[in-house]
Write a protein that holds these residues in place. Structure first.
Motif, mmCIF file in Angstrom:
data_model
loop_
_atom_site.group_PDB
_atom_site.id
_atom_site.type_symbol
_atom_site.label_atom_id
_atom_site.label_comp_id
_atom_site.label_asym_id
_atom_site.label_seq_id
_atom_site.Cartn_x
_atom_site.Cartn_y
_atom_site.Cartn_z
ATOM 1 N N ALA A 105 0.977 -1.224 -0.015
ATOM 2 C CA ALA A 105 0.089 -0.154 -0.075
ATOM 3 C C ALA A 105 0.922 1.239 -0.213
ATOM 4 O O ALA A 105 0.317 2.240 -0.264
ATOM 5 C CB ALA A 105 -0.976 0.035 1.109
ATOM 6 N N SER A 106 1.937 1.157 0.241
ATOM 7 C CA SER A 106 2.904 2.289 0.199
ATOM 8 C C SER A 106 3.334 2.699 -1.060
ATOM 9 O O SER A 106 4.123 3.742 -1.217
ATOM 10 C CB SER A 106 4.181 1.992 1.261
ATOM 11 O OG SER A 106 5.123 1.025 0.474
ATOM 12 N N ALA A 107 2.723 2.343 -2.380
ATOM 13 C CA ALA A 107 3.390 2.438 -3.581
ATOM 14 C C ALA A 107 1.931 2.541 -4.372
ATOM 15 O O ALA A 107 1.300 1.728 -4.385
ATOM 16 C CB ALA A 107 4.371 1.832 -4.163
ATOM 17 N N LYS A 108 2.000 3.735 -5.182
ATOM 18 C CA LYS A 108 0.727 3.709 -6.362
ATOM 19 C C LYS A 108 1.253 3.974 -7.596
ATOM 20 O O LYS A 108 2.099 4.675 -7.696
ATOM 21 C CB LYS A 108 -0.358 4.814 -5.914
ATOM 22 C CG LYS A 108 -1.004 4.471 -4.610
ATOM 23 C CD LYS A 108 -1.681 5.772 -4.013
ATOM 24 C CE LYS A 108 -2.527 5.512 -2.705
ATOM 25 N NZ LYS A 108 -1.620 5.047 -1.673
ATOM 26 N N LEU A 109 0.627 3.226 -8.574
ATOM 27 C CA LEU A 109 1.316 3.043 -9.856
ATOM 28 C C LEU A 109 0.094 3.968 -10.722
ATOM 29 O O LEU A 109 -1.058 3.515 -11.062
ATOM 30 C CB LEU A 109 1.535 1.820 -10.496
ATOM 31 C CG LEU A 109 1.948 1.643 -11.974
ATOM 32 C CD1 LEU A 109 3.257 2.273 -12.259
ATOM 33 C CD2 LEU A 109 1.885 0.100 -12.224
ATOM 34 N N SER A 110 0.601 4.961 -11.782
ATOM 35 C CA SER A 110 -0.237 5.639 -12.769
ATOM 36 C C SER A 110 0.587 5.582 -14.077
ATOM 37 O O SER A 110 1.649 6.033 -14.031
ATOM 38 C CB SER A 110 -0.667 6.931 -12.334
ATOM 39 O OG SER A 110 0.207 7.766 -12.271
ATOM 40 N N VAL A 111 -0.004 5.262 -15.000
ATOM 41 C CA VAL A 111 0.540 4.931 -16.347
ATOM 42 C C VAL A 111 -0.056 5.837 -17.361
ATOM 43 O O VAL A 111 -1.065 6.169 -17.409
ATOM 44 C CB VAL A 111 0.318 3.505 -17.063
ATOM 45 C CG1 VAL A 111 1.253 3.319 -18.272
ATOM 46 C CG2 VAL A 111 0.879 2.309 -16.069
ATOM 47 N N GLN A 112 1.149 6.844 -17.860
ATOM 48 C CA GLN A 112 0.745 7.808 -19.028
ATOM 49 C C GLN A 112 1.593 7.528 -20.243
ATOM 50 O O GLN A 112 2.647 7.990 -20.435
ATOM 51 C CB GLN A 112 0.820 9.095 -18.362
ATOM 52 C CG GLN A 112 0.191 9.532 -17.144
ATOM 53 C CD GLN A 112 1.014 10.198 -16.388
ATOM 54 O OE1 GLN A 112 2.308 10.594 -16.229
ATOM 55 N NE2 GLN A 112 0.426 10.428 -15.113
ATOM 56 N N GLY A 113 1.153 6.751 -21.127
ATOM 57 C CA GLY A 113 1.677 6.402 -22.294
ATOM 58 C C GLY A 113 2.995 5.441 -22.166
ATOM 59 O O GLY A 113 2.834 4.444 -21.567
ATOM 60 N N GLU A 114 4.034 6.022 -22.593
ATOM 61 C CA GLU A 114 5.138 5.173 -22.179
ATOM 62 C C GLU A 114 5.993 5.724 -20.962
ATOM 63 O O GLU A 114 7.202 5.209 -20.772
ATOM 64 C CB GLU A 114 6.344 5.292 -23.346
ATOM 65 C CG GLU A 114 5.711 4.722 -24.599
ATOM 66 C CD GLU A 114 6.724 4.872 -25.990
ATOM 67 O OE1 GLU A 114 7.822 5.523 -25.706
ATOM 68 O OE2 GLU A 114 6.389 4.219 -26.857
ATOM 69 N N ARG A 115 5.501 5.953 -19.994
ATOM 70 C CA ARG A 115 6.087 6.771 -18.740
ATOM 71 C C ARG A 115 4.911 6.283 -17.961
ATOM 72 O O ARG A 115 3.734 6.231 -17.844
ATOM 73 C CB ARG A 115 5.884 8.088 -18.796
ATOM 74 C CG ARG A 115 7.069 8.587 -19.698
ATOM 75 C CD ARG A 115 7.369 10.012 -19.477
ATOM 76 N NE ARG A 115 8.649 10.545 -20.127
ATOM 77 C CZ ARG A 115 9.274 11.629 -20.063
ATOM 78 N NH1 ARG A 115 8.949 12.333 -19.157
ATOM 79 N NH2 ARG A 115 10.261 11.847 -20.866
#
Length: 169
Positions: A105-115
């Protein structure tokens, strides 16, 4: 403008005018004092720095040897990463997601294209180091920006990771 020899002649004349009326014994003591001063300055400006360099050489050599070993290990790791097949699209994203999920729970991922932007909140240094290694080797991602702060709970902030684009590595 005076030349060097003219300067030396005038200095010698001034010195002999100053020392001239002194007794021979006093002139001898002045000469010995001047000689001691010249030897001391020569020692300080020439011999002493060389001796200090020689004394520090073994320690500096050991430090340089350690740096060389570290650089060679990094070069081997880079060669291994280059030799691995390229991941693109879904497999790279899945590997990044799996690595991020291991942080809990200490990390959240969000993807935006190739990043991908990973937001961290209180991640320990060992966990962060393992996560970075897994992202580099498993997802073939490259951290391109990090804004981290060390808090009492661990590291907090964001890391931006560039995912492989599918082109040649």
């Amino acid at each position: 403008m005076k030349t060097w020899s003219a300067f030396l002649q005038s200095a010698a004349a001034a010195t002999s005018a100053w020392v001239g009326p002194a007794a021979p014994r006093e002139r001898r003591w002045a000469a010995w004092g001047l000689l001691a001063l010249i030897v001391g300055l020569a020692w300080q400006w020439t011999v002493s720095p060389a001796l200090q360099t020689i004394r520090r050489a073994p320690e500096q050599r050991a430090q340089l040897e350690l740096q060389l070993q570290l650089m060679q290990a990094q070069a081997r790791e880079a060669a291994q990463l280059r030799a691995m097949p390229t991941l693109t699209g879904a497999p790279a994203l899945a590997a990044l997601k799996a690595a991020t999920d291991r942080l809990g729970a200490s990390a959240k991922l969000s993807v935006q294209g190739e990043r991908a932007v990973i937001t961290l909140d209180g991640v320990g240094s060992a966990a962060l180091r393992a996560w970075l290694a897994e992202v580099r080797s498993g997802a073939r991602g490259r951290p391109i920006e990090a804004q981290l702060a060390r808090t009492a709970k661990g590291y907090s902030g964001t890391i931006t990771v560039a995912l492989p684009s599918g082109g040649p590595a």
